[in-house]
Design an enzyme around this catalytic site. Structure first.
Site, PDB file in Angstrom:
ATOM      1  N   GLY A 100       0.817  -1.277   0.090  1.00 39.13           N
ATOM      2  CA  GLY A 100       0.021  -0.125  -0.132  1.00 39.13           C
ATOM      3  C   GLY A 100       1.030   1.083   0.009  1.00 39.13           C
ATOM      4  O   GLY A 100       1.822   1.463   0.814  1.00 39.13           O
ATOM      5  N   CYS A 110      -3.431   9.459   4.499  1.00 42.25           N
ATOM      6  CA  CYS A 110      -2.268   9.613   3.510  1.00 42.25           C
ATOM      7  C   CYS A 110      -2.217  10.624   2.472  1.00 42.25           C
ATOM      8  O   CYS A 110      -3.298  10.604   1.917  1.00 42.25           O
ATOM      9  CB  CYS A 110      -1.970   8.115   2.619  1.00 42.25           C
ATOM     10  N   GLY A 168      -4.037  -0.277   4.340  1.00 41.95           N
ATOM     11  CA  GLY A 168      -4.687   0.809   4.069  1.00 41.95           C
ATOM     12  C   GLY A 168      -5.999   0.795   3.262  1.00 41.95           C
ATOM     13  O   GLY A 168      -5.883   0.017   2.393  1.00 41.95           O
ATOM     14  N   GLY A 198      -5.855   1.077   9.904  1.00 43.66           N
ATOM     15  CA  GLY A 198      -5.771   2.159  10.830  1.00 43.66           C
ATOM     16  C   GLY A 198      -6.834   3.069  11.364  1.00 43.66           C
ATOM     17  O   GLY A 198      -7.571   2.638  12.381  1.00 43.66           O
ATOM     18  N   ARG A 235      13.963  10.677  11.339  1.00 41.88           N
ATOM     19  CA  ARG A 235      14.118   9.794   9.850  1.00 41.88           C
ATOM     20  C   ARG A 235      13.941  11.118   8.952  1.00 41.88           C
ATOM     21  O   ARG A 235      14.489  11.040   7.877  1.00 41.88           O
ATOM     22  CB  ARG A 235      13.039   8.790   9.742  1.00 41.88           C
ATOM     23  N   GLY A 292     -24.407   1.901  -3.473  1.00 40.52           N
ATOM     24  CA  GLY A 292     -24.571   2.261  -2.220  1.00 40.52           C
ATOM     25  C   GLY A 292     -25.882   2.751  -2.037  1.00 40.52           C
ATOM     26  O   GLY A 292     -26.967   2.442  -2.714  1.00 40.52           O
TER      27      GLY A 292
HETATM   28  N1  LIG Z   1       1.783   3.264   3.279  1.00 42.75           N
HETATM   29  C1  LIG Z   1       1.963   4.733   2.783  1.00 42.75           C
HETATM   30  O1  LIG Z   1       1.624   5.024   2.048  1.00 42.75           O
HETATM   31  C2  LIG Z   1       2.875   5.609   3.723  1.00 42.75           C
HETATM   32  C3  LIG Z   1       3.247   5.488   4.858  1.00 42.75           C
HETATM   33  N2  LIG Z   1       3.943   6.298   5.726  1.00 42.75           N
HETATM   34  C4  LIG Z   1       4.010   5.941   7.246  1.00 42.75           C
HETATM   35  O2  LIG Z   1       5.028   7.120   7.809  1.00 42.75           O
HETATM   36  C5  LIG Z   1       5.981   6.684   8.312  1.00 42.75           C
HETATM   37  C6  LIG Z   1       7.249   7.194   7.700  1.00 42.75           C
HETATM   38  O3  LIG Z   1       7.583   6.710   6.520  1.00 42.75           O
HETATM   39  P1  LIG Z   1       8.885   7.057   5.542  1.00 42.75           P
HETATM   40  O4  LIG Z   1       8.738   8.409   5.554  1.00 42.75           O
HETATM   41  O5  LIG Z   1       8.733   6.233   4.406  1.00 42.75           O
HETATM   42  O6  LIG Z   1      10.010   6.093   6.597  1.00 42.75           O
HETATM   43  P2  LIG Z   1      11.473   5.769   6.018  1.00 42.75           P
HETATM   44  O7  LIG Z   1      12.238   5.786   7.469  1.00 42.75           O
HETATM   45  O8  LIG Z   1      11.730   4.653   5.286  1.00 42.75           O
HETATM   46  O9  LIG Z   1      12.128   7.145   5.219  1.00 42.75           O
HETATM   47  C7  LIG Z   1      12.194   8.307   5.734  1.00 42.75           C
HETATM   48  C8  LIG Z   1      13.667   8.717   4.901  1.00 42.75           C
HETATM   49  O10 LIG Z   1      14.823   8.208   5.476  1.00 42.75           O
HETATM   50  C9  LIG Z   1      15.609   7.830   4.625  1.00 42.75           C
HETATM   51  N3  LIG Z   1      16.474   6.531   5.117  1.00 42.75           N
HETATM   52  C10 LIG Z   1      15.920   5.208   5.666  1.00 42.75           C
HETATM   53  N4  LIG Z   1      16.821   4.732   6.175  1.00 42.75           N
HETATM   54  C11 LIG Z   1      17.916   5.140   6.062  1.00 42.75           C
HETATM   55  C12 LIG Z   1      19.304   4.859   6.244  1.00 42.75           C
HETATM   56  N5  LIG Z   1      19.556   3.813   6.935  1.00 42.75           N
HETATM   57  N6  LIG Z   1      20.301   5.826   5.919  1.00 42.75           N
HETATM   58  C13 LIG Z   1      19.913   7.103   5.644  1.00 42.75           C
HETATM   59  N7  LIG Z   1      18.626   7.246   5.019  1.00 42.75           N
HETATM   60  C14 LIG Z   1      17.641   6.549   5.286  1.00 42.75           C
HETATM   61  C15 LIG Z   1      14.757   7.174   3.597  1.00 42.75           C
HETATM   62  O11 LIG Z   1      15.103   7.122   2.233  1.00 42.75           O
HETATM   63  C16 LIG Z   1      13.654   8.398   3.472  1.00 42.75           C
HETATM   64  O12 LIG Z   1      14.102   9.574   2.657  1.00 42.75           O
HETATM   65  C17 LIG Z   1       5.810   5.173   8.409  1.00 42.75           C
HETATM   66  O13 LIG Z   1       5.131   4.953   9.478  1.00 42.75           O
HETATM   67  C18 LIG Z   1       4.880   4.822   7.464  1.00 42.75           C
HETATM   68  O14 LIG Z   1       4.105   3.750   7.495  1.00 42.75           O
HETATM   69  C19 LIG Z   1       4.360   7.501   5.200  1.00 42.75           C
HETATM   70  C20 LIG Z   1       3.702   7.669   3.885  1.00 42.75           C
HETATM   71  C21 LIG Z   1       3.091   6.830   2.944  1.00 42.75           C
HETATM   72  O1  LIG Z   2       0.955   8.505   3.495  1.00 49.19           O
HETATM   73  C1  LIG Z   2       0.797   8.187   4.491  1.00 49.19           C
HETATM   74  N1  LIG Z   2       1.191   9.377   5.364  1.00 49.19           N
HETATM   75  C2  LIG Z   2       1.181   9.039   6.885  1.00 49.19           C
HETATM   76  O2  LIG Z   2       1.231   9.980   7.594  1.00 49.19           O
HETATM   77  C3  LIG Z   2       0.763   7.798   7.070  1.00 49.19           C
HETATM   78  N2  LIG Z   2       0.593   7.069   8.459  1.00 49.19           N
HETATM   79  C4  LIG Z   2       0.380   5.921   8.094  1.00 49.19           C
HETATM   80  N3  LIG Z   2       0.218   5.658   6.872  1.00 49.19           N
HETATM   81  C5  LIG Z   2      -0.053   4.435   6.189  1.00 49.19           C
HETATM   82  O3  LIG Z   2      -1.597   4.308   6.226  1.00 49.19           O
HETATM   83  C6  LIG Z   2      -2.134   3.200   6.934  1.00 49.19           C
HETATM   84  C7  LIG Z   2      -3.510   3.187   7.443  1.00 49.19           C
HETATM   85  O4  LIG Z   2      -4.564   3.457   6.593  1.00 49.19           O
HETATM   86  P1  LIG Z   2      -6.053   3.523   6.977  1.00 49.19           P
HETATM   87  O5  LIG Z   2      -6.327   4.472   7.808  1.00 49.19           O
HETATM   88  O6  LIG Z   2      -6.639   3.638   5.489  1.00 49.19           O
HETATM   89  O7  LIG Z   2      -6.275   2.077   7.514  1.00 49.19           O
HETATM   90  C8  LIG Z   2      -0.913   2.733   7.725  1.00 49.19           C
HETATM   91  O8  LIG Z   2      -0.751   1.295   7.818  1.00 49.19           O
HETATM   92  C9  LIG Z   2      -0.025   3.078   6.801  1.00 49.19           C
HETATM   93  O9  LIG Z   2       0.572   2.186   5.986  1.00 49.19           O
HETATM   94  C10 LIG Z   2       0.365   6.895   6.271  1.00 49.19           C
HETATM   95  N4  LIG Z   2       0.486   7.178   4.995  1.00 49.19           N
HETATM   96  K   LIG Z   3      -4.893   8.620   0.597  1.00 48.73           K
END
Ligand SMILES: NC(=O)C1=CN([C@@H]2O[C@H](COP(=O)(O)OP(=O)(O)OC[C@H]3O[C@@H](n4cnc5c(N)ncnc54)[C@H](O)[C@@H]3O)[C@@H](O)[C@H]2O)C=CC1
Ligand SMILES: O=c1[nH]c(=O)c2[nH+]cn([C@@H]3O[C@H](COP(=O)(O)O)[C@@H](O)[C@H]3O)c2[nH]1
Ligand SMILES: [K+]
Length: 501
Positions: free
Chosen positions: A313, A320, A354, A376, A416, A489
């Site tokens: 996802g 998101c 998600g 979530g 991060r 719906g």
């Molecule tokens: N499922 C989704 O669509 C999304 C989920 N999230 C949620 O938000 C939170 C943060 O997600 P992210 O920002 O993707 O976290 P992340 O920790 O993967 O990335 C943050 C940044 O840190 C960098 N990074 C990671 N490990 C590194 C290392 N060892 N050395 C140098 N740089 C490094 C990554 O490349 C990125 O630029 C999580 O809880 C995630 O589940 C956030 C955005 C979208």
């Molecule tokens: O783009 C994002 N920005 C965020 O800040 C963020 N926080 C959580 N997640 C992701 O969303 C999932 C939960 O989604 P739902 O509320 O739809 O169940 C979660 O399980 C994550 O995969 C994020 N995605």
């Molecule tokens: K969304």
């Protein structure tokens, strides 16, 4: 008649290879043939290679969704909770330990006092803690002498007196921590007590009130739950991919964690493949879930690195904004179908993460190839989610926020974002609120019953049989037009009340 007239719907292969990104609401399954009752549908599954579950439900590692109480309750239901990492390593490990040390789906935070203490304000009592425990010297490990009920304290005219003068003196209100709710209830009956303290190794674990036991007993009956080889509830935890996460992981393993989830929006990175290899090498018995991914090639890389499960996802979550901010992601139905198709060839279970807002979305995720759904917003309004209820325009709500929201980032995960390279913070999530939904112990069993009805309509008696119908093209699908979605719906009514159970 030509065969194209007789052909009904599309196979999944044809539907998902047209260059469109479909989400759950875009697609609809055509019903098949029913030759078994709803109760014959079994939803047993796996989170990852070595973590079996009896229901396909996982709570998100988010700080407004999964802490100890949620994880205990998800395990009690037969699912699993993943403890978030937006806190210190020791606090996260402490939450894992808290899950491991409980047997019943309650979590209290008992307050201890000595008989010579005084209670001058009602701050120590609240709805989750209506009793104060009295021990010899006021510490949790000293001898238990009795308790004070908040309701009794409220009736006291003189609040300056010592606890000794009004406490309930008794020592027969303790039960072993391993008692289930039935036995706790029996003990209360037998001893005519409204409260018991569960005790493990001479230390109080929880205070359990009679109303709570009655409340939980009124919900659908719990099964055996998700118990690991250590005899305790199974629990997962999220970690990142930085060097410091190795230390965090060590603490989690010591606390007894059953599975770790590498928490990233884009899992196909050198940071993650190296972390996967590190975890597999250092803790060979620990399952590691990689992600998030949405494409076949992302999945292939993580499978090759050795993941035991994949989380799917990107941008589909309710909070998101990733697709808006970064222009990357995928419609969740397509993402789940594509990743599950490749992961199934290596026996790697897929978590559809998600975008779940009703039981139909769960049916779609599972039948399109996922082994579990991660939720979530669906869980954030429950009484087991962290945080207190508030009121917004007269509605009872709970706060729910993205882990990439500015607010969550500045609480802990800013390491991060503000780490070594990035100086400017960009949010990929929002802060919001969801409506009160009551206890997961009630609404998840009802939701699972609805999922079973969906499986029955498709002629699938298990997740495996759903996946078989999909892959043999017996399952037929169509894309719903905008009007078809409206028709699907509730529509055309002046008013209505929607009550699902
Ligand atoms: N499922 C989704 O669509 C999304 C989920 N999230 C949620 O938000 C939170 C943060 O997600 P992210 O920002 O993707 O976290 P992340 O920790 O993967 O990335 C943050 C940044 O840190 C960098 N990074 C990671 N490990 C590194 C290392 N060892 N050395 C140098 N740089 C490094 C990554 O490349 C990125 O630029 C999580 O809880 C995630 O589940 C956030 C955005 C979208
Ligand atoms: O783009 C994002 N920005 C965020 O800040 C963020 N926080 C959580 N997640 C992701 O969303 C999932 C939960 O989604 P739902 O509320 O739809 O169940 C979660 O399980 C994550 O995969 C994020 N995605
Ligand atoms: K969304």
């Amino acid at each position: 008649m030509s065969s194209s007239i007789l052909e009904d719907g599309f196979s999944s292969d044809r539907l998902f290879n047209q260059g469109y990104s479909y989400t759950y609401d875009d697609v609809i399954f055509l019903p098949h043939y029913i030759d078994f009752p709803t109760d014959s549908v079994h939803l047993a599954t796996s989170l990852s290679r070595r973590v079996p579950l009896s229901i396909p439900c996982v709570s998100s590692p988010m700080d407004t969704v999964t802490e100890a109480h949620m994880a205990i309750s998800m395990a009690a239901l037969g699912g699993i909770g993943i403890i978030h990492s937006n806190t210190t390593p020791s606090e996260q490990a402490h939450m894992v330990k808290a899950v491991k040390s409980r047997r019943v789906p309650v979590l209290s935070n008992p307050v201890f006092k000595s008989p010579s203490d005084r209670i001058q304000s009602d701050d120590v009592f609240d709805s989750s803690n209506p009793y104060v425990l009295v021990t010899e010297n006021g510490s949790p490990s000293s001898k238990l002498l009795g308790y004070v009920a908040g309701t009794d304290w409220a009736k006291l005219g003189e609040k300056e007196v010592k606890i000794y003068d009004y406490m309930v003196n008794c020592t027969d209100f303790t039960v072993p921590w391993s008692y289930d709710l039935g036995r706790i209830g029996e003990h209360m009956e037998e001893k005519r007590r409204d409260v018991v303290a569960t005790v493990r190794d001479d230390e109080v674990v929880d205070v359990v009130a009679k109303e709570e036991v009655e409340r939980i007993k009124g919900y659908p009956k719990l099964g055996v739950g998700t118990v690991g080889p250590d005899g305790a509830w199974r629990v997962g935890a999220a970690i990142g991919t930085r060097e410091t996460d190795k230390e965090r992981l060590e603490g989690l393993v010591k606390a007894g964690v059953d599975v770790v989830v590498l928490d990233s929006s884009q899992g196909n990175s050198i940071y993650q493949t190296e972390m996967i290899k590190y975890v597999k090498k250092t803790y060979s018995n620990l399952d590691v879930v990689g992600g998030n991914v949405v494409t076949v090639s992302q999945a292939q890389n993580l499978i090759q690195a050795g993941v035991d499960g994949l989380r799917v996802g990107m941008g589909s979550g309710s909070i998101c904004t990733t697709q808006e901010v970064c222009a990357v992601g995928r419609g969740q139905a397509t993402a789940v179908y594509k990743v599950a198709s490749i992961a199934s060839q290596s026996g790697v279970p897929v978590i559809a993460d998600g975008g779940i807002s009703n039981s139909g979305h769960i049916v779609k995720a599972l039948v399109l190839g996922a082994s579990t759904v991660m939720m979530g917003s669906f869980l954030a309004g429950s009484s087991e989610a962290p945080g207190a209820y508030e009121y917004q325009n007269g509605r009872r709500i709970k706060k729910y926020r993205g882990m990439g929201s500015l607010e969550a980032m500045t609480k802990g995960s800013d390491q991060r974002y503000l780490g070594d390279t990035a100086k400017l913070k960009i949010a990929q999530g929002v802060v919001g609120a969801v409506a009160d939904k009551g206890s997961v112990l009630k609404f998840i069993p009802y939701t699972m019953q609805a999922v079973k009805q969906g499986f029955q309509d498709l002629g699938a008696s298990s997740l495996q049989s759903g996946h078989d119908l999909l892959r043999t093209s017996v399952l037929r699908l169509e894309v719903r037009t905008g009007a078809a979605q409206v028709e699907g719906g509730v529509h055309g009514l002046v008013s209505y009340e929607k009550k699902s159970f």
